[in-house]
Design a protein around this motif. Structure first.
Motif, mmCIF file in Angstrom:
data_model
loop_
_atom_site.group_PDB
_atom_site.id
_atom_site.type_symbol
_atom_site.label_atom_id
_atom_site.label_comp_id
_atom_site.label_asym_id
_atom_site.label_seq_id
_atom_site.Cartn_x
_atom_site.Cartn_y
_atom_site.Cartn_z
ATOM 1 N N ALA A 195 0.832 -1.207 0.000
ATOM 2 C CA ALA A 195 0.000 0.000 0.000
ATOM 3 C C ALA A 195 0.865 1.255 0.000
ATOM 4 N N GLY A 196 1.935 1.250 0.786
ATOM 5 C CA GLY A 196 2.804 2.413 0.853
ATOM 6 C C GLY A 196 3.505 2.694 -0.457
ATOM 7 N N GLU A 197 4.027 1.656 -1.099
ATOM 8 C CA GLU A 197 4.728 1.853 -2.368
ATOM 9 C C GLU A 197 3.779 2.340 -3.454
ATOM 10 N N ARG A 198 2.567 1.807 -3.487
ATOM 11 C CA ARG A 198 1.596 2.267 -4.477
ATOM 12 C C ARG A 198 1.239 3.732 -4.241
ATOM 13 N N THR A 199 1.089 4.106 -2.973
ATOM 14 C CA THR A 199 0.764 5.499 -2.657
ATOM 15 C C THR A 199 1.861 6.436 -3.151
ATOM 16 N N VAL A 200 3.096 6.071 -2.902
ATOM 17 C CA VAL A 200 4.222 6.919 -3.310
ATOM 18 C C VAL A 200 4.301 6.998 -4.831
ATOM 19 N N LEU A 201 4.148 5.863 -5.520
ATOM 20 C CA LEU A 201 4.225 5.863 -6.974
ATOM 21 C C LEU A 201 3.113 6.697 -7.601
ATOM 22 N N VAL A 202 1.899 6.596 -7.057
ATOM 23 C CA VAL A 202 0.792 7.400 -7.573
ATOM 24 C C VAL A 202 1.074 8.882 -7.352
ATOM 25 N N PHE A 203 1.558 9.222 -6.163
ATOM 26 C CA PHE A 203 1.874 10.619 -5.865
ATOM 27 C C PHE A 203 2.924 11.151 -6.838
ATOM 28 N N LEU A 204 3.991 10.403 -7.046
ATOM 29 C CA LEU A 204 5.052 10.861 -7.944
ATOM 30 C C LEU A 204 4.555 10.985 -9.380
ATOM 31 N N GLY A 205 3.705 10.062 -9.797
ATOM 32 C CA GLY A 205 3.151 10.157 -11.141
ATOM 33 C C GLY A 205 2.316 11.415 -11.325
ATOM 34 N N ILE A 206 1.490 11.744 -10.335
ATOM 35 C CA ILE A 206 0.668 12.957 -10.422
ATOM 36 C C ILE A 206 1.547 14.202 -10.398
ATOM 37 N N VAL A 207 2.615 14.176 -9.601
ATOM 38 C CA VAL A 207 3.539 15.310 -9.539
ATOM 39 C C VAL A 207 4.130 15.588 -10.917
ATOM 40 N N VAL A 208 4.533 14.547 -11.635
ATOM 41 C CA VAL A 208 5.095 14.719 -12.972
ATOM 42 C C VAL A 208 4.057 15.336 -13.914
ATOM 43 N N LEU A 209 2.822 14.889 -13.831
ATOM 44 C CA LEU A 209 1.766 15.437 -14.686
ATOM 45 C C LEU A 209 1.496 16.904 -14.366
ATOM 46 N N VAL A 210 1.510 17.262 -13.086
ATOM 47 C CA VAL A 210 1.282 18.654 -12.698
ATOM 48 C C VAL A 210 2.412 19.541 -13.216
ATOM 49 N N SER A 211 3.657 19.050 -13.162
ATOM 50 C CA SER A 211 4.769 19.831 -13.701
ATOM 51 C C SER A 211 4.623 20.034 -15.209
ATOM 52 N N ALA A 212 4.196 18.998 -15.914
ATOM 53 C CA ALA A 212 3.971 19.152 -17.354
ATOM 54 C C ALA A 212 2.859 20.168 -17.620
ATOM 55 N N PHE A 213 1.852 20.164 -16.774
ATOM 56 C CA PHE A 213 0.727 21.092 -16.902
ATOM 57 C C PHE A 213 1.175 22.541 -16.708
ATOM 58 N N TYR A 214 2.097 22.767 -15.773
ATOM 59 C CA TYR A 214 2.524 24.132 -15.441
ATOM 60 C C TYR A 214 3.722 24.604 -16.258
ATOM 61 N N TYR A 215 4.367 23.725 -16.994
ATOM 62 C CA TYR A 215 5.598 24.118 -17.678
ATOM 63 C C TYR A 215 5.417 25.325 -18.595
ATOM 64 N N PRO A 216 4.312 25.459 -19.342
ATOM 65 C CA PRO A 216 4.145 26.671 -20.161
ATOM 66 C C PRO A 216 4.153 27.959 -19.344
ATOM 67 N N VAL A 217 3.654 27.903 -18.109
ATOM 68 C CA VAL A 217 3.609 29.084 -17.247
ATOM 69 C C VAL A 217 4.983 29.391 -16.663
ATOM 70 N N TRP A 218 5.832 28.397 -16.601
ATOM 71 C CA TRP A 218 7.184 28.602 -16.068
ATOM 72 C C TRP A 218 8.159 29.093 -17.122
ATOM 73 N N THR A 219 7.825 28.943 -18.387
ATOM 74 C CA THR A 219 8.773 29.269 -19.461
ATOM 75 C C THR A 219 8.261 30.349 -20.406
ATOM 76 N N GLY A 220 7.126 30.949 -20.103
ATOM 77 C CA GLY A 220 6.649 32.079 -20.894
ATOM 78 C C GLY A 220 6.074 31.708 -22.242
ATOM 79 N N MET A 221 5.483 30.521 -22.366
ATOM 80 C CA MET A 221 4.835 30.157 -23.625
ATOM 81 C C MET A 221 3.547 30.953 -23.795
#
Length: 518
Positions: free
Chosen positions: A475-501
């Protein structure tokens, strides 16, 4: 006759799929050796791509680049910060005659960070925006690698080190401050470099202090160690941080106290009778000399351009250049203490954990077409919200663990739990003492490495230990993997705002989760 049924290991000894894969790789000599090099190289390469691609955008001075880029070019050409005339910002973009005079200008930050920016400008010229930002991008990338090295020293885990450095590699605040020619990126690099050297010193010194010395001094006092090269190196690094911004002095003081306290605890474990007194009054002055004197020398050397020329601000105030420098510093201190001017992006330190007011480093006045009528291009210091708020929660948990151990009189938690808190104390708590001063949320980029270190340590605890039941680890490993996966998606979502697109205005609004983000 039936064959005997093979006995399964107890649930606590069975490995999850992740655990089996981890052990298969790390316990294999060839794979383990390759991974020790491959993991930091991959994370650093990802950080480099996110920080260097399209680094020259926008082709104009963004936010406080208007100070530091011009000061950097002045340092390169004059050796000190001169005075700029009207139209300087436009002249940097169009490469008109730069209106720089040799009259010294009053500046309020030491020169080292601006010298680093100047090195990139020397390569590309004053109108090359990549040159403006090259140094900060490179030290921002190197900071990600330093996080990996610090995490490896703290935990001994390749996985934890990869997670910690990977979180910083994809975090928006770190990306933006690496792509902008401001001083806070170099400050963060030197702070973390000093922290790494402190850890090297502890690894070398603590076993010596804990080991009995039959030929040594009276066991009432224990040893006094002068041969501590990593402590000297830490002094140089933290002195360099202070030579970028004065806030580096807080880290110098915090890590200095950390050295004294860990020395004292090591002496107690070695059976030294007067362990607090010995650490504070025998080893303490020696450690002070080894740490602070190199920092002071490094700081003064950073002012060489001002010292060896005569045109800098207040340079002629006294025939003795060091006294003139001291007088100049008193004026700088008065400025910092009295800085209370309002600013639309000002954010007092108490707001930082809640992420109430990020800084818009750049807003495009005429954004490129984006497929709709209303477009906007923004560079904002919004960090990845999940990384930020999860890191704040992790820091609170680490404080709780430390306080609980103290209340119950248990052994102090190991450095993996305490060291990130030392870094956070040095980079955050001092700003709470100046509630009226004009400060900004992007100052928290110096906190970010220690926040992700704490978060990675807590994620490892969530993932579970080997002795935990199998269902708990799964359960712990799945929780961490899901969290990290969502973190990567959120960074991809915000990248245009971080680079002035250039993006649709409605797309930008979707990223503004709080009113202060607009």
């Amino acid at each position: 006759m039936t064959e005997p049924v093979p006995l399964l290991p107890p649930p606590t000894e069975r490995l999850t799929r992740y655990g089996a894969l981890r052990d298969r790789i790390l316990l294999d000599p060839d794979w383990g050796r390759m991974l020790r090099w491959f993991a930091p190289l991959v994370v650093t390469a990802v950080a480099a791509v996110l920080r260097l691609v399209n680094l020259g955008h926008p082709h104009q001075l963004a936010f406080d680049e208007t100070y530091y880029v011009k000061d950097a070019w002045s340092l390169w050409t004059l050796g000190y910060e001169g005075t700029w005339g009207e139209g300087a910002n436009e002249a940097f973009v169009t490469l008109q005659k730069l209106p720089l005079s040799d009259v010294g200008s009053f500046v309020v930050h030491p020169p080292l960070g601006k010298w680093l920016i100047a090195l990139g400008m020397a390569l590309g010229g004053p109108d090359n925006t990549v040159g403006w930002r090259l140094a900060t991008a490179l030290v921002g990338t190197a900071t990600v690698l330093l996080v990996y090295l610090v995490a490896r020293r703290l935990t001994g885990s390749i996985v934890v080190a990869t997670v910690a450095s990977g979180l910083l590699a994809i975090d928006g605040l770190s990306i933006v401050m690496s792509r902008t020619a401001l001083l806070d990126g170099p400050l963060t690099f030197f702070l973390l470099l000093g922290a790494l050297f402190i850890l090297y010193d502890r690894e070398r010194t603590i076993p010596v202090l804990e080991r009995p010395d039959p030929d040594g001094p009276d066991p009432m006092w224990g040893r006094v160690l002068w041969r501590r090269p990593w402590l000297v190196a830490a002094g140089v690094a933290l002195g360099a941080a202070s030579a970028v911004k004065w806030s580096g002095l807080y880290a110098l003081a915090a890590f200095g106290l950390y050295v004294v306290v860990t020395d004292a605890l090591a002496r107690r474990r070695a059976g030294v009778v007067l362990w607090p007194t010995a650490a504070a009054f025998r080893q303490g002055p020696v450690s002070f000399v080894l740490l602070v004197f190199p920092a002071l020398v490094t700081y003064v050397v950073s002012w060489t351009g001002w010292l060896v020329t005569m045109g800098g601000y207040a340079r002629r105030s006294d025939p003795n250049p060091l006294i003139a420098l001291w007088n100049y510093h008193k004026q700088i201190l008065d400025f910092h203490v009295g800085l209370t001017r309002g600013h639309p992006y000002a954010s007092p330190a108490w707001e930082w954990p809640f992420l109430l007011r990020p800084t818009a480093v750049w807003v495009g006045s005429d954004p490129a077409p984006c497929g709709v009528d209303h477009c906007i291009a923004v560079i904002s210091t919004i960090p990845n919200p999940l990384i930020w708020w999860a890191s704040i929660a992790a820091a609170i948990f680490l404080v709780y663990q430390l306080v609980r151990a103290w209340i119950r009189r248990r052994p102090i938690p190991g450095p993996a739990l305490t060291f990130p808190l030392i870094g956070l104390a040095a980079t955050y708590l001092p700003w709470l003492m100046f509630p009226e001063r004009t400060i900004f949320q992007f100052y928290t980029v110096a906190m970010a490495p220690f926040l992700v270190l704490g978060l990675a340590v807590v994620l490892r605890r969530i993932a579970g230990r080997r002795e935990d039941p199998l269902h708990r680890r799964r359960a712990g490993e799945r929780t961490v993997l899901v969290f990290l996966g969502i973190v990567v998606l959120v960074s991809a979502f915000y990248y245009p705002v971080w680079t002035g697109m250039s993006v649709p205005y409605e797309f930008w609004l979707v990223h503004s989760w709080l009113p202060g983000w607009v």
